[in-house]
Design an enzyme around this catalytic site. Structure first.
Site, PDB file in Angstrom:
ATOM      1  N   LYS A  44      31.099  36.865  40.637  1.00 38.01           N
ATOM      2  CA  LYS A  44      32.094  35.783  40.742  1.00 38.01           C
ATOM      3  C   LYS A  44      32.470  35.489  42.189  1.00 38.01           C
ATOM      4  O   LYS A  44      33.319  34.642  42.456  1.00 38.01           O
ATOM      5  CB  LYS A  44      33.369  36.189  39.980  1.00 38.01           C
ATOM      6  CG  LYS A  44      33.241  36.164  38.473  1.00 38.01           C
ATOM      7  CD  LYS A  44      34.316  36.984  37.749  1.00 38.01           C
ATOM      8  CE  LYS A  44      35.701  36.655  38.011  1.00 38.01           C
ATOM      9  NZ  LYS A  44      36.648  37.466  37.199  1.00 38.01           N
ATOM     10  N   LYS A  46      34.245  37.316  43.996  1.00 42.55           N
ATOM     11  CA  LYS A  46      35.694  37.572  44.061  1.00 42.55           C
ATOM     12  C   LYS A  46      35.903  38.933  44.727  1.00 42.55           C
ATOM     13  O   LYS A  46      35.442  39.955  44.224  1.00 42.55           O
ATOM     14  CB  LYS A  46      36.258  37.597  42.645  1.00 42.55           C
ATOM     15  CG  LYS A  46      37.755  37.754  42.582  1.00 42.55           C
ATOM     16  CD  LYS A  46      38.351  36.826  41.556  1.00 42.55           C
ATOM     17  CE  LYS A  46      39.866  36.814  41.639  1.00 42.55           C
ATOM     18  NZ  LYS A  46      40.469  35.775  40.833  1.00 42.55           N
TER      19      LYS A  46
HETATM   20  N1  C2G Z   1      46.959  33.491  36.414  1.00 45.06           N
HETATM   21  C1  C2G Z   1      48.159  32.814  36.186  1.00 45.06           C
HETATM   22  N2  C2G Z   1      49.019  32.639  37.221  1.00 45.06           N
HETATM   23  C2  C2G Z   1      48.725  33.127  38.457  1.00 45.06           C
HETATM   24  C3  C2G Z   1      47.522  33.833  38.683  1.00 45.06           C
HETATM   25  C4  C2G Z   1      46.643  34.004  37.628  1.00 45.06           C
HETATM   26  O1  C2G Z   1      48.432  32.361  35.064  1.00 45.06           O
HETATM   27  N3  C2G Z   1      49.614  32.927  39.466  1.00 45.06           N
HETATM   28  C5  C2G Z   1      46.042  33.652  35.281  1.00 45.06           C
HETATM   29  C6  C2G Z   1      44.676  33.020  35.529  1.00 45.06           C
HETATM   30  O2  C2G Z   1      44.712  31.637  35.225  1.00 45.06           O
HETATM   31  C7  C2G Z   1      43.785  33.804  34.576  1.00 45.06           C
HETATM   32  C8  C2G Z   1      44.461  35.184  34.530  1.00 45.06           C
HETATM   33  O3  C2G Z   1      45.784  35.026  35.076  1.00 45.06           O
HETATM   34  O4  C2G Z   1      43.808  33.215  33.290  1.00 45.06           O
HETATM   35  C9  C2G Z   1      43.720  36.214  35.333  1.00 45.06           C
HETATM   36  O5  C2G Z   1      43.589  35.707  36.646  1.00 45.06           O
HETATM   37  P1  C2G Z   1      42.470  36.382  37.592  1.00 45.06           P
HETATM   38  O6  C2G Z   1      42.656  37.852  37.582  1.00 45.06           O
HETATM   39  O7  C2G Z   1      42.450  35.637  38.882  1.00 45.06           O
HETATM   40  O8  C2G Z   1      41.157  36.081  36.740  1.00 45.06           O
HETATM   41  P2  C2G Z   1      39.872  35.251  37.197  1.00 45.06           P
HETATM   42  O9  C2G Z   1      39.311  35.842  38.441  1.00 45.06           O
HETATM   43  O10 C2G Z   1      40.263  33.849  37.153  1.00 45.06           O
HETATM   44  O11 C2G Z   1      38.818  35.642  36.036  1.00 45.06           O
HETATM   45  O12 C2G Z   1      35.653  34.789  32.630  1.00 45.06           O
HETATM   46  C10 C2G Z   1      36.934  34.455  33.156  1.00 45.06           C
HETATM   47  C11 C2G Z   1      37.173  35.126  34.488  1.00 45.06           C
HETATM   48  O13 C2G Z   1      36.919  36.518  34.410  1.00 45.06           O
HETATM   49  C12 C2G Z   1      38.600  34.867  34.936  1.00 45.06           C
END
Ligand code: C2G
Length: 152
Positions: A44, A46
């Site tokens: 990703k 990330k």
């Molecule tokens: N999130 C949120 N508010 C934030 C930060 C994150 O609602 N301020 C939500 C994101 O939208 C996501 C969840 O928390 O639904 C997890 O965020 P991340 O850990 O950043 O996940 P991500 O890297 O987006 O991975 O297959 C899907 C991916 O694995 C999602």
């Protein structure tokens, strides 16, 4: 039994993650969370601070989370939906539309993100406060000051 499914990295677990999990859990009776492995986060692109082994334990300890599973690839979602008899797949709305193909298998919802907080922002804030980083800034400042003095 209405099962909800979501996925995420959940690095530097914060209130945005918690509020999303709480809201998703309130849509049904059971919440299953796929936590991205370190290898999948490399896919990703990330960067993470907290290793997978710790991130999955933290998410598992959240009261609203009933089951955690590793997320190792983009393609596992349909299998997970079928295996866990998922009724609703949900994500924060930064993913709006990206998983609509799952509507063939279950309801898909995108919930508003929590504004003003993100793992990236926390990491950048910590870096600025990091002492070694401050030491580098001081060295740079001394160098600039010595150059300015030469031109005075
Ligand atoms: N999130 C949120 N508010 C934030 C930060 C994150 O609602 N301020 C939500 C994101 O939208 C996501 C969840 O928390 O639904 C997890 O965020 P991340 O850990 O950043 O996940 P991500 O890297 O987006 O991975 O297959 C899907 C991916 O694995 C999602």
């Amino acid at each position: 039994m209405k099962t909800i499914l979501t996925y995420g990295t959940f690095d530097l677990f914060h209130i945005g993650h918690l509020r999303l999990l709480q809201r998703l859990r309130s849509l049904g009776d059971r919440l299953v969370v796929g936590v991205s492995t370190d290898d999948f986060n490399r896919v990703k692109n990330k960067n993470t601070v907290v290793p997978f082994a710790d991130r999955i334990k933290i998410v598992e300890s959240i009261r609203d989370v009933d089951l955690v599973i590793p997320e190792t690839c983009w393609e596992q979602k349909v299998k997970d939906i079928q295996e866990h008899s998922v009724s609703i797949f949900g994500m924060g709305n930064d993913w709006e539309g990206r998983f609509d193909y799952l509507k063939d298998y279950c309801e898909v919802v995108y919930l508003p993100r929590t504004e003003g907080i993100s793992s990236t922002h926390i990491r950048k804030t910590l870096k600025v406060l990091d002492q070694t980083h401050v030491g580098e800034l001081k060295q740079a400042l001394d160098l600039i000051s010595s150059i300015v003095e030469r031109f005075d």
